[in-house]
Structure formats: C-alpha cells, structure tokens
Scaffold this active site. Sequence first.
Site, PDB file in Angstrom:
ATOM      1  N   GLY A 232      18.669   8.660   9.271  1.00 39.16           N
ATOM      2  CA  GLY A 232      18.154   7.666  10.228  1.00 39.16           C
ATOM      3  C   GLY A 232      19.275   7.123  11.102  1.00 39.16           C
ATOM      4  O   GLY A 232      20.324   6.738  10.598  1.00 39.16           O
TER       5      GLY A 232
ATOM      6  N   GLY B 174     -16.826   4.179  11.360  1.00 40.14           N
ATOM      7  CA  GLY B 174     -16.298   4.898  12.533  1.00 40.14           C
ATOM      8  C   GLY B 174     -15.294   4.059  13.308  1.00 40.14           C
ATOM      9  O   GLY B 174     -14.293   4.584  13.813  1.00 40.14           O
TER      10      GLY B 174
ATOM     11  N   GLU C  74      14.004   6.253  -0.069  1.00 41.50           N
ATOM     12  CA  GLU C  74      14.554   5.271  -1.034  1.00 41.50           C
ATOM     13  C   GLU C  74      14.155   5.657  -2.464  1.00 41.50           C
ATOM     14  O   GLU C  74      13.959   4.784  -3.309  1.00 41.50           O
ATOM     15  CB  GLU C  74      14.079   3.848  -0.724  1.00 41.50           C
ATOM     16  CG  GLU C  74      14.545   3.297   0.599  1.00 41.50           C
ATOM     17  CD  GLU C  74      16.025   2.965   0.615  1.00 41.50           C
ATOM     18  OE1 GLU C  74      16.586   2.661  -0.447  1.00 41.50           O
ATOM     19  OE2 GLU C  74      16.624   3.045   1.704  1.00 41.50           O
TER      20      GLU C  74
END
Length: 430
Positions: free
Chosen positions: A78, A305, A328
């Site tokens: 990241g 829906g 993690e």
Amino acid sequence: MCVCSLWGGSVINLGTKKHRDKYFEGINNLEYLGCFAMTELHHGSNVQGIQTIATFDPLTDEFVITTPNDGAIKWWIGNAAVHGKFATVFAKLMLPTHDSKVVSDMGVHAFIVPIRDLKTHQTLPGVEINDCGHKVGLNGVDNGALRFRDVRIPRDNLLNRFGDVSRDGTYTSPLPTINKRFAATLGELVGGRVGLAYTSVGVLKIAATIAIRYSLIRQQFGPPKQPEISILDYQSQQHKLMPMLASTYAFHFATVNLIKKYAEMKKTHDEQLVADVHALSAGLKSYVTSYTAKSLSVCREACGGHGYAAVNRFGSLRNDHDIFQTFEGDNTVLLQQVAGDLLKQYQEKFRGGTFAVTWNYLRESMNTYLSQPNPVTSRWEGEDHLRDPKFQLDAFRVIFYLFLKYPLAREYRNFIILSIFYYQTRYIHG
Ligand SMILES: Cc1cc2nc3c(=O)[nH]c(=O)nc-3n(C[C@H](O)[C@H](O)[C@H](O)COP(=O)(O)OP(=O)(O)OC[C@H]3O[C@@H](n4cnc5c(N)ncnc54)[C@H](O)[C@@H]3O)c2cc1C
C-alpha cells in the site's frame, strides 16, 4: 492507515530513538509518505518464508537489499505504486562469517529503504516499482510491487529495537532466538489489527443502520383490507436484522475495550497484557470482519432490489470491506493463533500438583457460576421485567462477558443474542 499505522508504526515501534528523531516529524506531517513492505508474491501469511535479503557489507558499513527471484518481489504494498517515498522492507538479515563465502541468516528484520527522491519523486536507482492493478475495492490506495536490485542503505537504517549489527558486523539482541525476535517484531504490529477490528464495526454500523431504517419504512403486504405493514414487522426480517443490531453493540463495546487494553499495553509493556492483546486482537479482527462481510450481503438482501442500487452503498461497502478478512493476517490463520493461545492457557491451568489443579478448577467454576444471571429472574417473561433496563443491561453484560471470555463460542453467543431479541420483539414491541 498505511501512513500512520503500518509504515509509521513500524518505524516507531521497531526502531529506536535515532529513528524516531530522524523520521517522526516527517511521518507525522506527511512529508515522508511511506509503505510497509512485508508480503511477497510467493509468501503472505508465512512471513518467515520471505526471501528478500539484506546482506551486511562491512567494507562500506551498508546493507545491500536484494530481491533474489520473482517470487520475492514485494507485492500488494500500500502506497508503493504512486505516493511512497520510503518503505519499511522486511528481509532476512545476512551477516558475513570468517569464511568469506558463507553468510549466516539471522532471520527476518525490518529496514528503512528510500524508494523515491524526496524532491523530484523519481524512483531511486536499483528500485523497480509497478502497480498491482485495479482491485475489487479500496482503489483509493495505490498498491504496488517492489523489486530491489542490490540497493545500498546505511547500517543505521536497520530498525534495531530487537536486533542490531555493530560497525564490525557483530550481531546483538536482547532476545535469545530467531523465533523470539520474530514474535517480538510481529507483536509490535498488532495496532493495525486493532484498528481494523474497530473499522469493521464502523462498516457494520453503517450497513445495519441503512437496512434497519429502510425496513421500517418499506411496506409490503398486510392484513386483508388494511394498510400494508412495515417489512420490519415480519419475523424473518427481524431474525435477519435484530441479532445483527445486538452483535453491532457487542462488537462496539468489545473493540472499544480492545483499544483501551492496547493503549494500556503501549504504556506499561506488561507481558501478560501483551499476550492478551495479541490473542484478543487476532480473535476479534477475524470474528468481526467475517461477521461484517456476511452481514453486508444480508443487509443488501434485506433491502430487496433497492439494496442493489449503487447509491445505497452496499456494493462499495462490500467491495471495500471484503479484504479486511485477509490483510493484517488472514482470518483462518489468525483463528489458528487464537486456538494455539487457548490451548496454551488450558495447559497452564493444569500445571502444578493435584491440589493446586483442583483448587484452580473450583475457583474458575465458581467465577463462572457467579457471573451467570439469576436463573429465576432471567426466566421471567412479564412486560415490566422485560422492559426493565436493568435486566436488559444484565443481559448485554452476559453477552459481553461471554464474548470476551470465549471469542470462539459462536453458537452460545448467538443463541443468547437471538433469545434477547426474540423476547424483545415478541413481548416488548407487541
Ligand atoms: C488490498 C491489499 C492490500 C495489502 N496491503 C499490504 C501492505 O501494505 N503491505 C504488505 O506487506 N502486505 C499487504 N497485503 C498483503 C496481505 O497482508 C496478504 O495478502 C495476507 O497476509 C495474506 O497472504 P496471501 O495473500 O499470501 O494469502 P495466503 O497466505 O496464500 O493464503 C491463501 C489461503 O490459504 C489459507 N492458508 C494459508 N496458510 C494456512 C494455514 N497454515 N492453514 C490453513 N489455511 C491456510 C488462507 O486461509 C487463505 O484462505 C495487502 C493485500 C491486499 C489484497
């Protein structure tokens, strides 16, 4: 999270004063954006299997960071693809021996490796960076792949709290074995897991709120010639959402408690607390994130829906949250750690002479007995009793107690939650 918890956290927790003095301010004001480079293409959960190496060169007083093969490329990192200036790189520390052809492997250590120029943002020589591509969710974070071609860093860049190398290449550590150093290193990184458990509860709160509010105002069917009724009046809808609401409260208090314990652990470094927080964060992170992931689908379905319309957010919540079950620490692997810890506690209980074991057993049984609610009052069904906030608080305390004490006691806990809400919906709400 990557900046403060993983990259920043690794420098602060695995480094020493010299690292905090040099990096803390830049990390804190976001000038030193960085990443946490542990996972490799071939190794995720098995961190001790990583293959990146950091070889000490006593001639230049540097470490040489090398990616020995494609499987050792750091993957999913990241902040690496676009923004990061530094990476905390986890690598096997190799030290030269007297025989110049042999190096000794001192196990996994963490190193600060600059990856981009602070001013020009150009990738530094020897570092190769690629983007991991479009993901199912969390596309606001630029996950990338890092390869190191003999990148040289100063000896000071070893995060040396649990193991250090002197100018002449001598290794020292306050901990006696590779395994102990590895456990201490990973133990310092539980903060991310604590944060993830708490964030997952946040996602659950949002999803449950959307689904319950909608279920109150949505009306379908009803008694003949009378107005249609709210779908939340149907037992099937209540069974989907009310235990979830109860679990959300339980998880909220459990994760707040975990954060308090974590803060206490950071202050005191108490050994017992460190072990507790490690097991509790692994158990709660895996239990809560798996529960939330399943609940997101239940909530979507509970809204029919309209739950499928992107504007109602279940799709993005589900896609962004899904990976919480894996990063993690993969949930299955974490639960194995919890199981290991419980077995260790069990073994401890039966240590000592016959008398000590019997006495401990009786004391434990008494504690459990005393923590149970009064067996007579807990079976009353009158409205006054069921509406009494004291009874309700006691009931929640029992769930909370069970949840903290037996994080894996899923059946028992859900049974209690269901019972409370069964009584509440049947007797209190009519
Ligand atoms: C979006 C994203 C962001 C990430 N960010 C970072 C980052 O910043 N830095 C970083 O270092 N990493 C990062 N990761 C990597 C992440 O931490 C790993 O993906 C994670 O640790 C799991 O490792 P793995 O993918 O190799 O899965 P594996 O370990 O290969 O697991 C695959 C499957 O095998 C099962 N399994 C594995 N071992 C066992 C076992 N012993 N017993 C039973 N089952 C087992 C698991 O349960 C799982 O279902 C990120 C990943 C993603 C997707």
